[in-house]
Design a protein around this motif. Structure first.
Motif, PDB file in Angstrom:
ATOM      1  N   GLU A  70     -70.576  55.018  35.444  1.00 19.43           N
ATOM      2  CA  GLU A  70     -69.367  55.479  34.751  1.00 19.43           C
ATOM      3  C   GLU A  70     -68.386  54.324  34.524  1.00 19.43           C
ATOM      4  OE1 GLU A  70     -66.801  59.328  35.546  1.00 19.43           O
ATOM      5  OE2 GLU A  70     -66.180  57.725  36.923  1.00 19.43           O
ATOM      6  N   LYS A  71     -68.140  53.538  35.551  1.00 19.14           N
ATOM      7  CA  LYS A  71     -67.150  52.459  35.439  1.00 19.14           C
ATOM      8  C   LYS A  71     -67.666  51.302  34.580  1.00 19.14           C
ATOM      9  CE  LYS A  71     -64.639  55.034  37.793  1.00 19.14           C
ATOM     10  NZ  LYS A  71     -63.734  55.931  37.016  1.00 19.14           N
ATOM     11  N   THR A  73     -69.477  51.709  31.997  1.00 12.82           N
ATOM     12  CA  THR A  73     -69.266  52.213  30.638  1.00 12.82           C
ATOM     13  C   THR A  73     -67.808  52.046  30.235  1.00 12.82           C
ATOM     14  OG1 THR A  73     -71.021  53.849  30.954  1.00 12.82           O
ATOM     15  CG2 THR A  73     -69.512  54.208  29.130  1.00 12.82           C
ATOM     16  N   GLU A  74     -66.899  52.470  31.092  1.00 13.01           N
ATOM     17  CA  GLU A  74     -65.473  52.399  30.785  1.00 13.01           C
ATOM     18  C   GLU A  74     -65.004  50.958  30.580  1.00 13.01           C
ATOM     19  OE1 GLU A  74     -63.107  54.431  33.670  1.00 13.01           O
ATOM     20  OE2 GLU A  74     -64.298  56.260  33.584  1.00 13.01           O
ATOM     21  N   ALA A 105     -70.475  60.998  28.822  1.00  9.38           N
ATOM     22  CA  ALA A 105     -69.176  61.541  29.217  1.00  9.38           C
ATOM     23  C   ALA A 105     -68.136  60.429  29.361  1.00  9.38           C
ATOM     24  CB  ALA A 105     -69.312  62.320  30.524  1.00  9.38           C
ATOM     25  N   ALA A 106     -68.542  59.298  29.945  1.00  8.48           N
ATOM     26  CA  ALA A 106     -67.605  58.184  30.134  1.00  8.48           C
ATOM     27  C   ALA A 106     -67.230  57.546  28.807  1.00  8.48           C
ATOM     28  CB  ALA A 106     -68.223  57.142  31.070  1.00  8.48           C
ATOM     29  N   LYS A 108     -66.987  59.112  25.953  1.00  4.10           N
ATOM     30  CA  LYS A 108     -66.007  60.015  25.338  1.00  4.10           C
ATOM     31  C   LYS A 108     -64.634  59.839  25.978  1.00  4.10           C
ATOM     32  CE  LYS A 108     -69.339  63.691  24.210  1.00  4.10           C
ATOM     33  NZ  LYS A 108     -69.743  65.082  24.524  1.00  4.10           N
ATOM     34  N   GLN A 109     -64.609  59.804  27.300  1.00  3.45           N
ATOM     35  CA  GLN A 109     -63.337  59.716  28.015  1.00  3.45           C
ATOM     36  C   GLN A 109     -62.594  58.430  27.699  1.00  3.45           C
ATOM     37  OE1 GLN A 109     -62.426  57.580  30.752  1.00  3.45           O
ATOM     38  NE2 GLN A 109     -60.405  58.546  30.845  1.00  3.45           N
ATOM     39  N   SER A 110     -63.327  57.335  27.572  1.00  4.77           N
ATOM     40  CA  SER A 110     -62.700  56.032  27.335  1.00  4.77           C
ATOM     41  C   SER A 110     -62.586  55.699  25.845  1.00  4.77           C
ATOM     42  CB  SER A 110     -63.493  54.925  28.045  1.00  4.77           C
ATOM     43  OG  SER A 110     -64.844  54.902  27.601  1.00  4.77           O
ATOM     44  N   GLN A 111     -62.954  56.661  24.977  1.00 11.02           N
ATOM     45  CA  GLN A 111     -62.894  56.483  23.525  1.00 11.02           C
ATOM     46  C   GLN A 111     -63.690  55.250  23.093  1.00 11.02           C
ATOM     47  OE1 GLN A 111     -58.771  56.550  22.329  1.00 11.02           O
ATOM     48  NE2 GLN A 111     -58.529  58.693  22.897  1.00 11.02           N
ATOM     49  N   ARG A 112     -64.844  55.124  23.673  1.00 10.53           N
ATOM     50  CA  ARG A 112     -65.728  54.004  23.365  1.00 10.53           C
ATOM     51  C   ARG A 112     -66.679  54.408  22.243  1.00 10.53           C
ATOM     52  NH1 ARG A 112     -69.401  50.400  27.571  1.00 10.53           N
ATOM     53  NH2 ARG A 112     -70.747  49.508  25.991  1.00 10.53           N
ATOM     54  N   GLU A 115     -71.954  53.497  22.798  1.00  6.88           N
ATOM     55  CA  GLU A 115     -72.383  53.822  24.150  1.00  6.88           C
ATOM     56  C   GLU A 115     -73.032  52.606  24.819  1.00  6.88           C
ATOM     57  OE1 GLU A 115     -74.840  57.251  24.630  1.00  6.88           O
ATOM     58  OE2 GLU A 115     -73.771  58.375  23.081  1.00  6.88           O
TER      59      GLU A 115
END
Length: 221
Positions: A70-71, A73-74, A105-106, A108-112, A115
């Protein structure tokens, strides 16, 4: 069937490969929603900073691997590869499927818009040619030159654009594995006086080189 009428709710849709389109949601029901594009889809190129992570996290338990993925990705890692070593020798297919969902999911959350790519597991032998070809490659190890010192000694600004970071398993690489990685061209770097877990070392190293890369780009003509 219940239909919820919505007007002028602006959203952006992305496909994880740089495709982006702005539009609005008109109606929502239990099965679907109506989306109307307000402009033609556009393609956003990947960021120029390309750091690829190789981490021996396959045997981590208790959600620690999920957190690492997750991190990464962010923070903007271009790819993540589970590294198979003598002390971290497997990763299950079920876990790979789960990690793909974590990445989505990450993102989407970080508006990346792009992927992070999760590569198939790789052994040390497969890593060595990549190390040899890389502009810049850092591997975390105890009692090595501090990472910040290693970064400030880099003179070629283009080296900040891309590279590899390598983190070993719990218990670290064997002496033979570390020797092979260093002989291939990696730079050993330290992350402080304390012993870090695999996921902590990976994120500390990635966050630092990403911030350094960003600063290199800002000062470039």
């Amino acid at each position: 069937m219940t239909v919820l009428e919505i007007t002028d709710v602006r959203v952006e849709l992305f496909n994880g490969k740089g495709g982006l389109v702005e539009g609005c949601i008109q109606n929502i029901d239990r099965a679907a929603l109506d989306f109307v594009a307000l402009e033609n889809p556009k393609l956003v190129l990947p960021q120029s900073t390309q750091w690829h992570v190789f981490s021996a996290f396959g045997t981590l338990k208790g959600g620690r691997a999920d957190w690492l993925v997750e991190k990464c990705t962010e923070l903007g890692a271009s790819s993540l590869t589970p590294l198979l070593t003598e002390r971290s020798f497997a990763i299950s297919e079920n876990r790979v499927d789960r990690l793909q969902r974590v990445i989505l999911a990450a993102a989407k959350q970080s508006q990346r818009l792009h992927e992070m790519k999760l590569n198939p597991p790789m052994k040390i032998d497969g890593l060595l040619p990549l190390v040899a070809k890389s502009k810049q490659c850092f591997t975390a190890t105890a009692e090595a030159t501090p990472l910040i010192h290693a970064l400030t000694s880099v003179r070629d600004e283009s080296s900040g654009d891309s590279g590899l970071i390598i983190v070993g398993p719990e218990g670290d690489f064997t002496a033979k594995e570390m020797r092979m990685i260093l002989e291939a061209g990696a730079t050993a770097v330290g992350l402080g006086p304390h012993r870090l877990r695999v996921e902590t070392a990976t994120i500390a190293l990635l966050a630092t080189v990403m911030l350094w890369s960003d600063s290199q780009q800002m000062v470039s003509p």
